[in-house]
Design an enzyme around this catalytic site. Structure first.
Site, PDB file in Angstrom:
ATOM      1  N   HIS A 156       0.842  -1.200   0.000  1.00 40.89           N
ATOM      2  CA  HIS A 156       0.000   0.000   0.000  1.00 40.89           C
ATOM      3  C   HIS A 156       0.880   1.253   0.000  1.00 40.89           C
ATOM      4  O   HIS A 156       1.596   1.513   0.965  1.00 40.89           O
ATOM      5  CB  HIS A 156      -0.921  -0.026   1.231  1.00 40.89           C
ATOM      6  CG  HIS A 156      -1.888   1.091   1.253  1.00 40.89           C
ATOM      7  ND1 HIS A 156      -2.337   1.676   2.405  1.00 40.89           N
ATOM      8  CD2 HIS A 156      -2.509   1.761   0.231  1.00 40.89           C
ATOM      9  CE1 HIS A 156      -3.185   2.637   2.107  1.00 40.89           C
ATOM     10  NE2 HIS A 156      -3.304   2.712   0.797  1.00 40.89           N
ATOM     11  N   GLU A 168       3.002   0.310   3.176  1.00 40.31           N
ATOM     12  CA  GLU A 168       2.519  -0.661   4.167  1.00 40.31           C
ATOM     13  C   GLU A 168       2.544  -2.030   3.507  1.00 40.31           C
ATOM     14  O   GLU A 168       1.976  -2.198   2.418  1.00 40.31           O
ATOM     15  CB  GLU A 168       1.070  -0.357   4.564  1.00 40.31           C
ATOM     16  CG  GLU A 168       0.910   0.806   5.512  1.00 40.31           C
ATOM     17  CD  GLU A 168      -0.567   1.048   5.848  1.00 40.31           C
ATOM     18  OE1 GLU A 168      -0.845   1.307   7.021  1.00 40.31           O
ATOM     19  OE2 GLU A 168      -1.424   1.019   4.954  1.00 40.31           O
ATOM     20  N   ASN A 207      -4.878   3.865   7.359  1.00 42.66           N
ATOM     21  CA  ASN A 207      -6.284   4.240   7.172  1.00 42.66           C
ATOM     22  C   ASN A 207      -7.152   3.951   8.382  1.00 42.66           C
ATOM     23  O   ASN A 207      -8.181   4.607   8.578  1.00 42.66           O
ATOM     24  CB  ASN A 207      -6.859   3.584   5.917  1.00 42.66           C
ATOM     25  CG  ASN A 207      -6.411   4.330   4.678  1.00 42.66           C
ATOM     26  OD1 ASN A 207      -6.230   5.548   4.719  1.00 42.66           O
ATOM     27  ND2 ASN A 207      -6.209   3.623   3.581  1.00 42.66           N
TER      28      ASN A 207
HETATM   29  C1  LIG Z   1      -6.005   6.922   1.177  1.00 35.99           C
HETATM   30  C2  LIG Z   1      -4.895   5.988   1.154  1.00 35.99           C
HETATM   31  O1  LIG Z   1      -5.130   4.811   1.125  1.00 35.99           O
HETATM   32  C3  LIG Z   1      -3.495   6.384   1.207  1.00 35.99           C
HETATM   33  C4  LIG Z   1      -3.143   7.801   1.003  1.00 35.99           C
HETATM   34  O2  LIG Z   1      -2.613   8.137  -0.011  1.00 35.99           O
HETATM   35  S1  LIG Z   1      -3.490   8.859   2.273  1.00 35.99           S
HETATM   36  C5  LIG Z   1      -2.881  10.403   1.724  1.00 35.99           C
HETATM   37  C6  LIG Z   1      -1.455  10.572   2.090  1.00 35.99           C
HETATM   38  N1  LIG Z   1      -0.992  11.852   1.608  1.00 35.99           N
HETATM   39  C7  LIG Z   1      -0.881  12.920   2.408  1.00 35.99           C
HETATM   40  O3  LIG Z   1      -1.157  12.854   3.602  1.00 35.99           O
HETATM   41  C8  LIG Z   1      -0.441  14.173   1.707  1.00 35.99           C
HETATM   42  C9  LIG Z   1      -0.150  15.262   2.683  1.00 35.99           C
HETATM   43  N2  LIG Z   1       0.307  16.441   1.958  1.00 35.99           N
HETATM   44  C10 LIG Z   1       1.584  16.608   1.564  1.00 35.99           C
HETATM   45  O4  LIG Z   1       2.444  15.786   1.835  1.00 35.99           O
HETATM   46  C11 LIG Z   1       1.879  17.868   0.807  1.00 35.99           C
HETATM   47  O5  LIG Z   1       0.842  18.788   1.042  1.00 35.99           O
HETATM   48  C12 LIG Z   1       2.027  17.627  -0.719  1.00 35.99           C
HETATM   49  C13 LIG Z   1       3.263  16.788  -0.992  1.00 35.99           C
HETATM   50  C14 LIG Z   1       0.805  16.922  -1.311  1.00 35.99           C
HETATM   51  C15 LIG Z   1       2.147  18.973  -1.426  1.00 35.99           C
HETATM   52  O6  LIG Z   1       3.096  19.725  -0.734  1.00 35.99           O
HETATM   53  P1  LIG Z   1       3.414  21.242  -1.185  1.00 35.99           P
HETATM   54  O7  LIG Z   1       4.444  21.734  -0.240  1.00 35.99           O
HETATM   55  O8  LIG Z   1       2.160  21.987  -1.371  1.00 35.99           O
HETATM   56  O9  LIG Z   1       3.951  21.038  -2.625  1.00 35.99           O
HETATM   57  P2  LIG Z   1       5.417  21.082  -3.156  1.00 35.99           P
HETATM   58  O10 LIG Z   1       6.264  22.050  -2.377  1.00 35.99           O
HETATM   59  O11 LIG Z   1       5.282  21.298  -4.610  1.00 35.99           O
HETATM   60  O12 LIG Z   1       5.952  19.611  -2.897  1.00 35.99           O
HETATM   61  C16 LIG Z   1       6.446  19.154  -1.651  1.00 35.99           C
HETATM   62  C17 LIG Z   1       7.747  18.405  -1.898  1.00 35.99           C
HETATM   63  O13 LIG Z   1       7.498  17.313  -2.798  1.00 35.99           O
HETATM   64  C18 LIG Z   1       8.311  17.444  -3.959  1.00 35.99           C
HETATM   65  N3  LIG Z   1       7.538  16.990  -5.107  1.00 35.99           N
HETATM   66  C19 LIG Z   1       6.306  17.377  -5.457  1.00 35.99           C
HETATM   67  N4  LIG Z   1       5.926  16.716  -6.544  1.00 35.99           N
HETATM   68  C20 LIG Z   1       6.947  15.903  -6.909  1.00 35.99           C
HETATM   69  C21 LIG Z   1       7.136  14.952  -7.951  1.00 35.99           C
HETATM   70  N5  LIG Z   1       6.209  14.708  -8.847  1.00 35.99           N
HETATM   71  N6  LIG Z   1       8.295  14.278  -7.999  1.00 35.99           N
HETATM   72  C22 LIG Z   1       9.240  14.505  -7.093  1.00 35.99           C
HETATM   73  N7  LIG Z   1       9.102  15.384  -6.064  1.00 35.99           N
HETATM   74  C23 LIG Z   1       7.978  16.083  -5.990  1.00 35.99           C
HETATM   75  C24 LIG Z   1       8.654  18.911  -4.039  1.00 35.99           C
HETATM   76  O14 LIG Z   1       9.852  19.093  -4.744  1.00 35.99           O
HETATM   77  C25 LIG Z   1       8.804  19.273  -2.580  1.00 35.99           C
HETATM   78  O15 LIG Z   1      10.070  18.831  -2.110  1.00 35.99           O
HETATM   79  P3  LIG Z   1      10.893  19.674  -1.005  1.00 35.99           P
HETATM   80  O16 LIG Z   1      10.016  19.682   0.215  1.00 35.99           O
HETATM   81  O17 LIG Z   1      12.152  18.883  -0.831  1.00 35.99           O
HETATM   82  O18 LIG Z   1      11.070  21.026  -1.620  1.00 35.99           O
END
Ligand SMILES: CC(=O)CC(=O)SCCNC(=O)CCNC(=O)[C@H](O)C(C)(C)COP(=O)(O)OP(=O)(O)OC[C@H]1O[C@@H](n2cnc3c(N)ncnc32)[C@H](O)[C@@H]1OP(=O)(O)O
Length: 308
Positions: A156, A168, A207
């Site tokens: 996951h 996971e 989750n």
């Molecule tokens: C439901 C399920 O079963 C499972 C799930 O997925 S649950 C959801 C889990 N996800 C989360 O909780 C997301 C939480 N949010 C975040 O982590 C952040 O808000 C986010 C990463 C989504 C966006 O963050 P942000 O600060 O607004 O964007 P941004 O600054 O562009 O990106 C953050 C970092 O990721 C990097 N990044 C973004 N997109 C990238 C990509 N496509 N490739 C590589 N790196 C990337 C950026 O370079 C940045 O790196 P640094 O911190 O080293 O500078």
């Protein structure tokens, strides 16, 4: 950040090193999984049902690779090489030579069990690992659709897959230790992810904690307790989360949250896991979040989200 582009080749895990991977589905999770595999120098074959869906999946991955380049995470050359490693097919039969297949289709048990039934016949190497990226469906249900459930695990990933370092690993009562070790070695040593292990219970670790929190935030909106913006602001500023629960719900997809909640409610009959009416209505209205352009926030084709 994971620095996956520079990840060294796999240390030998249990058995043969995995270098040929199949990913089923090129939606937001499947595309992310295919991208991290391609960035880690793995030969990736992606299944999508139609040419149009495959083209959309490829475009999604290329956009993310571009973002990786613009944020300095990968070089232009690494982007080109990763793009070159990605191949698409609409024939599951092409997966016969895959050493690991990760299924990442819609969160519907019937669809997933049918895929596992087919895969089991196509991928005949008994050492091949069949994995699901399901967020909540017990892996045993998928394993029992196959004749050899010892090679079925849950892997996951988290959205956005190139950014979040966790996988996971879910093993069932039937999964062999060799298979779980190979899957773990691949996620850790090839993809550069960190792995936590979970028992095969709906929701797994993340989750089981995340979904009741997201549903509680949706109930807060529903009851008029606080606004969407204030709830998110409170969590970002008060708990230092990168985003609030309603923005996160939009990112995950409201249909996916409903599906996970349904699955967890079915397993535990815990009222906190039951999807609230506002979530049901938003899903019925196709306000599915970021991917639909509209959820708790609106998402213009470019630019930052705004309140709905
Ligand atoms: C439901 C399920 O079963 C499972 C799930 O997925 S649950 C959801 C889990 N996800 C989360 O909780 C997301 C939480 N949010 C975040 O982590 C952040 O808000 C986010 C990463 C989504 C966006 O963050 P942000 O600060 O607004 O964007 P941004 O600054 O562009 O990106 C953050 C970092 O990721 C990097 N990044 C973004 N997109 C990238 C990509 N496509 N490739 C590589 N790196 C990337 C950026 O370079 C940045 O790196 P640094 O911190 O080293 O500078």
């Amino acid at each position: 950040m994971t620095g996956q582009a520079d990840t060294p080749a796999a240390k030998p895990g249990a058995g043969e090193k995995i270098s040929r991977v199949g990913v089923i589905g090129a939606g937001q999770m499947g595309a992310g999984i295919a991208e991290v595999c391609a960035r880690a120098h793995v030969d990736v074959l992606v299944f999508e049902q139609t040419r149009e869906l495959a083209a959309a999946g490829r475009a999604r991955i290329l956009r993310s690779l571009d973002r990786g380049v613009s944020s300095g995470k990968i070089t232009e050359r690494e982007r080109e090489q990763a793009a070159w490693r990605l191949r698409f097919t609409s024939d599951l039969g092409d997966f016969a030579d895959r050493q690991l297949v990760v299924e990442a289709v819609v969160e519907e048990e019937k669809v997933k069990t049918e895929i596992f039934r087919e895969l089991d016949q196509i991928v005949t190497d008994p050492k091949a690992v069949l994995a699901s990226n399901t967020s909540s469906i017990p892996i045993m249900k998928l394993g029992m659709a196959t004749k050899n459930s010892s090679r079925v695990v849950g892997m996951h990933f988290f959205n956005p897959v190139p950014v979040l370092p966790l996988v996971e690993l879910v093993t069932t009562l039937m999964t062999s230790s060799d298979v779980s070790e190979r899957a773990e070695a691949f996620a850790r040593d090839v993809l550069g992810k960190q792995v936590v292990r979970s028992a095969d219970r709906s929701g797994f670790v993340v989750n089981a904690l995340l979904v009741p929190y997201l549903l509680s935030a949706i109930r807060m909106v529903e009851s008029g307790f606080a606004t969407v913006e204030d709830i998110d602001k409170a969590i970002v500023l008060g708990l230092a989360h990168p985003m609030g629960p309603l923005a996160l719900s939009d990112l995950v997809g409201l249909d996916t949250i409903k599906a996970i909640a349904d699955s967890m409610y079915e397993e535990f009959k815990e009222p906190l896991y039951s999807p609230p009416p506002l979530l049901l209505r938003m899903v019925e209205a196709s306000r599915l979040g970021k991917k639909a352009g509209h959820g708790f926030y609106q998402y213009p084709a470019s630019g930052r989200p705004s309140a709905k």
